[in-house]
Design an enzyme around this catalytic site. Structure first.
Site, mmCIF file in Angstrom:
data_model
loop_
_atom_site.group_PDB
_atom_site.id
_atom_site.type_symbol
_atom_site.label_atom_id
_atom_site.label_comp_id
_atom_site.label_asym_id
_atom_site.label_seq_id
_atom_site.Cartn_x
_atom_site.Cartn_y
_atom_site.Cartn_z
ATOM 1 N N SER A 186 3.014 -10.459 -3.914
ATOM 2 C CA SER A 186 3.205 -9.491 -2.830
ATOM 3 C C SER A 186 4.684 -9.210 -2.665
ATOM 4 C CB SER A 186 2.632 -10.036 -1.527
ATOM 5 O OG SER A 186 3.472 -11.059 -1.039
ATOM 6 N N LYS A 187 4.954 -8.144 -1.924
ATOM 7 C CA LYS A 187 6.343 -7.719 -1.746
ATOM 8 C C LYS A 187 7.221 -8.845 -1.243
ATOM 9 C CE LYS A 187 6.367 -2.796 -1.100
ATOM 10 N NZ LYS A 187 5.462 -2.053 -0.263
#
Ligand code: GLU
Length: 463
Positions: free
Chosen positions: A242-243
């Site tokens: 994820s970011k």
């Protein structure tokens, strides 16, 4: 005819997971001489942007995932989804539901309180002998699909093998919203049908959607594609990529100095294998990728391995191409350097590419040549000592006069060694530190030849 597609939602950059399924879909179509379709799933109007569409198209182009049809935009097909929804309503396979969000929430609450799954209660679903509530004024209806009330939905997943989900687990999903925009599960079926998609590769977060889609295909009486659900990509901490855990967009790797062929190779290998092969070309990928050997368990994103793969492709890359990429990187530096990708920059790429794992690293070397350099203080102290200063002065004298090419520079270095009795490293280390800021560089004569005489003399003068 094999027809595959990728169907990104333009609500952000092309995610690595989507890029990987795009790659598998593309390779599968190419392997079989089929067609690969690009569809833009832009029905989330609030979050979809043209900017994201542009980024996605650019990333597909960068990776070389060429498509035969598309981009097809779902928002340009609204009339088609309505038409199919009306057909299902007319056949008694879908119905209008006037439940308000408040009513739905109250039902869900009550179900949860009884420990039941919070499914729709079927209030507006027609049935023989059933009296439906009277249609309330001022409530715009949604359209719901009559999901079969029981029985199993089973498919043989191309990646995961047989999967079965019971219809009691799922409810009458909304297929059209009040504003006439279809939901994902409906639009995807109409599109995969209209576009005659034979094989769907996508992320396994969609496994729970597939039974609905299969039921809708069946209700329409049209052939099903085959489904392959690829496991998620995990970050190096074992959590879903994820970011928050680092770069997740293809764009970030392009900007970070990775080569598209390395990215393609790494992404393909992440979740698929062909024996022990770690490095392969696009042509090999296409000839090998027949949909088998896709991993069932999640793959782990390994930045170090990606760097290694990229480094291998850096070594192979053409210097002219590298020079353009490096010129682009130099122009993006905090203090931009605007440099032509000419013979000189190509020479720099040729000399340094073996020790660089990205074009950003290569640009860092180039910036020491075109820009200025601050020698590492500790290295300077260690190598630029009083015992070598006379030799540095002598070398500067010789370099001031010699022809400016590699053989002449090599001769000047040799004469300086002969004149001072120093060994090569004793002279080369301080020169490297002064000229390029570090003692670790390729061979000295080659490095100096890439700089111009005045710059070398000025930098030696800082001894
Ligand atoms: N728009 C969906 C996504 O980006 C597509 C899923 C599918 O391939 O069916 O996840």
């Amino acid at each position: 005819m094999i027809r595959t597609r990728i169907a990104p939602s333009p609500t952000g950059f092309l995610h690595l997971g989507t890029a990987r399924t795009a790659l598998y879909s593309w390779a599968y179509a190419r392997h079989h001489g089929g067609k690969f379709v690009l569809r833009i799933e832009d029905t989330d109007v609030a979050r979809s942007t043209q900017d994201s569409v542009d980024q996605i198209l650019a990333s597909m182009h960068w990776l070389g995932l060429d498509y035969d049809e598309g981009p097809i935009y779902q928002m340009q097909r609204l009339a088609r989804y309505s038409e199919v929804a009306e057909k299902l309503i007319a056949e008694g396979k879908a119905y209008r539901c006037y439940s308000t969000p408040e009513e739905l929430e109250a039902t869900r609450e009550a179900k949860r309180a009884r420990g039941e799954k919070a499914l729709y209660d079927g209030r507006w679903r027609p049935a023989p002998g059933k009296t439906l509530p009277s249609i309330p004024a001022g409530v715009a209806p949604v359209v719901r699909f009559c999901n079969p009330p029981d029985g199993d939905v089973t498919w043989n997943d191309l990646v995961k093998g047989p999967i079965t989900i019971n219809n009691r687990e799922i409810d009458d999903l909304i297929i059209m919203r009040t504003d006439g925009v279809p939901t994902y599960n409906f639009a995807v079926v109409v599109d995969d049908w209209d576009m005659q998609i034979s094989h769907v590769f996508r992320g396994d977060e969609h496994i729970n959607n597939t039974p609905w889609q299969i039921n809708i295909f069946n209700a329409l009486g049209v052939p099903l594609p085959q489904f392959g659900h690829c496991p998620v990509i995990l970050g190096d901490d074992g959590q879903k990529l994820s970011k928050r855990r680092g770069a997740v967009s293809v764009t970030a790797y392009e900007e970070g100095g990775y080569l598209p062929e390395a990215m393609l190779n790494y992404l393909a290998r992440l979740g698929w294998s062909h024996g022990d092969d770690e490095l392969f070309t696009r042509v090999q990928l296409v000839s090998w990728f027949d949909g088998s050997h896709l991993n069932r368990s999640p793959a782990q994103w390994d930045p170090a391995k990606l760097l290694w793969v990229n480094a291998q492709y850096m070594k192979l890359a053409d210097d002219q191409r590298l020079a353009s990429l490096v010129a682009g990187q130099l122009a993006k530096l905090p203090v931009p350097l605007h440099v032509e990708p000419d013979g000189r920059l190509q020479g720099i790429c040729a000399l340094f590419k073996d020790r660089c794992d990205t074009t950003v690293a290569l640009a860092a070397w180039a910036s020491k040549i075109y820009g200025d350099v601050a020698p590492d203080e500790a290295e300077k102290k260690q190598h630029v000592t009083d015992s070598v200063r006379p030799a540095l002065a002598l070398l500067a004298e010789k370099l001031a006069q010699c022809a400016w090419d590699k053989p002449a520079i090599a001769a000047a270095i040799k004469e300086t060694l002969a004149g001072t009795g120093l060994k090569m490293p004793q002279l080369a280390m301080p020169v490297r530190v002064l000229v390029l800021g570090t003692a670790q560089t390729p061979s000295l004569d080659a490095v100096l030849a890439l700089l111009d005489r005045d710059t070398v003399l000025a930098r030696l003068g800082r001894a």
